[in-house]
Design an enzyme around this catalytic site. Structure first.
Site, PDB file in Angstrom:
ATOM      1  N   HIS A   1      48.691  10.242  54.977  1.00  0.00           N
ATOM      2  CA  HIS A   1      49.108  10.880  53.724  1.00  0.00           C
ATOM      3  C   HIS A   1      50.585  10.687  53.425  1.00  0.00           C
ATOM      4  CE1 HIS A   1      50.553  13.961  56.492  1.00  0.00           C
ATOM      5  NE2 HIS A   1      51.331  14.380  55.519  1.00  0.00           N
TER       6      HIS A   1
HETATM    7  C1  UD1 Z   1      52.181  18.157  52.002  1.00  0.00           C
HETATM    8  C2  UD1 Z   1      53.403  18.418  52.867  1.00  0.00           C
HETATM    9  C3  UD1 Z   1      53.280  17.663  54.180  1.00  0.00           C
HETATM   10  C4  UD1 Z   1      51.977  17.955  54.873  1.00  0.00           C
HETATM   11  C5  UD1 Z   1      50.835  17.631  53.910  1.00  0.00           C
HETATM   12  C6  UD1 Z   1      49.485  17.882  54.549  1.00  0.00           C
HETATM   13  C7  UD1 Z   1      55.532  18.776  51.679  1.00  0.00           C
HETATM   14  C8  UD1 Z   1      56.814  18.155  51.313  1.00  0.00           C
HETATM   15  N1  UD1 Z   1      54.612  17.941  52.226  1.00  0.00           N
HETATM   16  O1  UD1 Z   1      52.195  16.816  51.591  1.00  0.00           O
HETATM   17  O2  UD1 Z   1      54.344  18.070  55.041  1.00  0.00           O
HETATM   18  O3  UD1 Z   1      51.864  17.181  56.056  1.00  0.00           O
HETATM   19  O4  UD1 Z   1      51.005  18.442  52.751  1.00  0.00           O
HETATM   20  O5  UD1 Z   1      48.456  17.751  53.667  1.00  0.00           O
HETATM   21  O6  UD1 Z   1      55.349  19.948  51.480  1.00  0.00           O
HETATM   22  N2  UD1 Z   1      46.663  17.428  45.929  1.00  0.00           N
HETATM   23  C9  UD1 Z   1      45.364  17.674  45.533  1.00  0.00           C
HETATM   24  N3  UD1 Z   1      44.785  18.826  45.973  1.00  0.00           N
HETATM   25  C10 UD1 Z   1      45.413  19.706  46.779  1.00  0.00           C
HETATM   26  C11 UD1 Z   1      46.730  19.421  47.172  1.00  0.00           C
HETATM   27  C12 UD1 Z   1      47.341  18.269  46.746  1.00  0.00           C
HETATM   28  O7  UD1 Z   1      44.754  16.921  44.802  1.00  0.00           O
HETATM   29  O8  UD1 Z   1      44.825  20.739  47.135  1.00  0.00           O
HETATM   30  C13 UD1 Z   1      47.320  16.192  45.446  1.00  0.00           C
HETATM   31  C14 UD1 Z   1      48.513  16.549  44.563  1.00  0.00           C
HETATM   32  O9  UD1 Z   1      48.115  16.607  43.239  1.00  0.00           O
HETATM   33  C15 UD1 Z   1      49.470  15.423  44.835  1.00  0.00           C
HETATM   34  C16 UD1 Z   1      49.154  14.984  46.234  1.00  0.00           C
HETATM   35  O10 UD1 Z   1      47.874  15.517  46.569  1.00  0.00           O
HETATM   36  O11 UD1 Z   1      49.242  14.352  43.972  1.00  0.00           O
HETATM   37  C17 UD1 Z   1      50.206  15.411  47.211  1.00  0.00           C
HETATM   38  O12 UD1 Z   1      50.297  16.841  47.340  1.00  0.00           O
HETATM   39  P1  UD1 Z   1      51.673  17.550  47.756  1.00  0.00           P
HETATM   40  O13 UD1 Z   1      51.468  18.977  47.993  1.00  0.00           O
HETATM   41  O14 UD1 Z   1      52.735  17.131  46.814  1.00  0.00           O
HETATM   42  O15 UD1 Z   1      52.125  16.886  49.121  1.00  0.00           O
HETATM   43  P2  UD1 Z   1      51.296  16.327  50.359  1.00  0.00           P
HETATM   44  O16 UD1 Z   1      51.388  14.841  50.337  1.00  0.00           O
HETATM   45  O17 UD1 Z   1      49.947  16.951  50.441  1.00  0.00           O
END
Ligand code: UD1
Length: 385
Positions: free
Chosen positions: A225
């Site tokens: 991820h």
């Molecule tokens: C976040 C954490 C990371 C952790 C990871 C585990 C930060 C900076 N990063 O990264 O440390 O290891 O989570 O998963 O806080 N999304 C969905 N559904 C969800 C959540 C996210 O579709 O329930 C999508 C969002 O729209 C986005 C992407 O996933 O496009 C990334 O989500 P985001 O919370 O920004 O960061 P992670 O990469 O998940």
């Protein structure tokens, strides 16, 4: 002597890797209803049922008292929105302590707000450092630890990092790794699950090929991820090529997909190759028990997750960590763990995959990674009261 006034503790979760850290802490607080009044806040950084709700259910975390529903966005948007919403919660609840876990954006945002509101701050999983400021999590860890009044650490290397940064020794409490409390509590339930069944149930439509039954030590697992692995088309393309040609034909590969990774695989045009590749099983993000079950039986784990690195260490699963550095060196082979850093250079990954596929399981629990970390943390708070 315990006073009669209950200590008001407000704890925060935001994203998937927080849930297995907060669960044992909340359960331990609940054992002392006369000593603590507890409020649980979910910032809603992760919001999908598969990234959030299922963990509350599996880990038996009580329903959050407050859900800020922040959702996705840029880093500034997530942190900014969380701070604005959390400030109101803090003013309303006026806790004695705010407790944050891990290193996600919610951790950092709520730490800043806590201190601006003059509330004492405690950080569980303190002192981890990758020394890589390109990682948002490293910034979150540094800010949180700099502001914390109580810093609960996992191991002596974390203590050393904090002492070097000038944190007074009396604020540092080495308590062990709270994630391992969750692992120990749930490993029997996980062990009773059948990977064939839940992989079939969670497979992405069209991505389940007629595979021979999955047998322990005869499959591999990958999770990715991090932006450094999934946001660059060339890097992700090379990884996909390696997985489909070098890994899947040797060991069936289960890939539970993080939403960010799925989006990138689709956007870069790698989706169909992967979905049609025999031996590759693509699934939705899995629940806590299911992921733990896969780790228990995997011959090789390939991951860029810090939490999985730790779980592989304790369970002895050979682990290729697809990163150039780690904030968790205690999990590496040179410290007795099961993990090796391989970055995203395919030559190195190939060589280490071949080696890992021949390695026996080598379980290693660093001191205090014993399932009793939450007890030690709550004992610290009882002494304060
Ligand atoms: C976040 C954490 C990371 C952790 C990871 C585990 C930060 C900076 N990063 O990264 O440390 O290891 O989570 O998963 O806080 N999304 C969905 N559904 C969800 C959540 C996210 O579709 O329930 C999508 C969002 O729209 C986005 C992407 O996933 O496009 C990334 O989500 P985001 O919370 O920004 O960061 P992670 O990469 O998940």
């Amino acid at each position: 002597m315990m006073s009669h006034r209950k200590l008001k503790i407000l704890s925060v979760v935001g994203a998937r890797p927080n849930f297995m850290k907060i669960a044992p802490f909340v359960r331990q607080l609940e054992r002392f209803p006369h000593d603590f009044a507890h409020t649980l806040v979910h910032t809603g950084q992760h919001y999908d049922a598969s990234m959030s709700e299922s963990f509350f259910r599996d880990l038996k975390i009580p329903h959050p008292d407050v859900d800020l529903e922040i959702g996705s966005g840029s880093h500034a948007e997530q942190v900014g929105k969380t701070m604005i919403a959390f400030e109101k919660v803090v003013r309303n609840h006026k806790p004695d302590w705010i407790v944050v876990v891990g290193d996600v954006n919610a951790t950092c945002a709520c730490s800043i707000t806590a201190k601006k509101e003059h509330i004492q701050l405690a950080h569980i999983e303190s002192g981890l450092r990758s020394f890589d400021l390109d990682m948002p999590e490293e910034i979150n860890r540094m800010v949180t630890d700099r502001l914390s009044d109580l810093l609960f650490t996992t191991d002596e290397l974390a203590d050393a990092n904090l002492l070097k940064e000038g944190v007074p020794a009396h604020r540092i409490k080495r308590v062990g790794n709270i994630m391992i409390d969750s692992l120990e509590e749930h490993r029997l339930t996980a062990a009773s699950l059948h990977p064939d069944q839940f992989c079939a149930a969670q497979a992405i439509p069209g991505a389940l090929h007629p595979n021979p039954p999955l047998r322990d030590n005869r499959y591999s697992v990958i999770t990715l991820h991090r932006p450094s692995n999934v946001d660059d088309k060339d890097i992700l393309g090379e990884l996909v090529a390696f997985l489909t040609t070098d890994v899947a034909p040797v060991l069936p590969l289960i890939w539970p997909l993080h939403p960010r990774t799925r989006k990138q695989l689709e956007g870069f045009g790698f989706w169909e190759t992967l979905r049609n590749c025999p031996g590759v099983i693509l699934t939705q993000p899995l629940g806590y028990h299911e992921m733990l079950r896969l780790t228990l039986g995997a011959k090789v784990m390939l991951t860029d997750s810090g939490g999985l690195q730790e779980e592989c260490c304790v369970l002895g699963t050979p682990c290729l960590t697809l990163r150039k550095n780690t904030e968790r060196p205690v999990t590496l082979r040179e410290h007795g763990g099961a993990s090796i850093l391989v970055g995203n250079d395919i030559g190195t990954i190939r060589q280490e995959f071949r080696l890992a596929a021949t390695l026996p399981r080598a379980q290693h629990s660093p001191p205090l990674w014993d399932g009793h970390t939450a007890e030690r943390i709550v004992a610290c708070f009882r002494e304060l009261n």
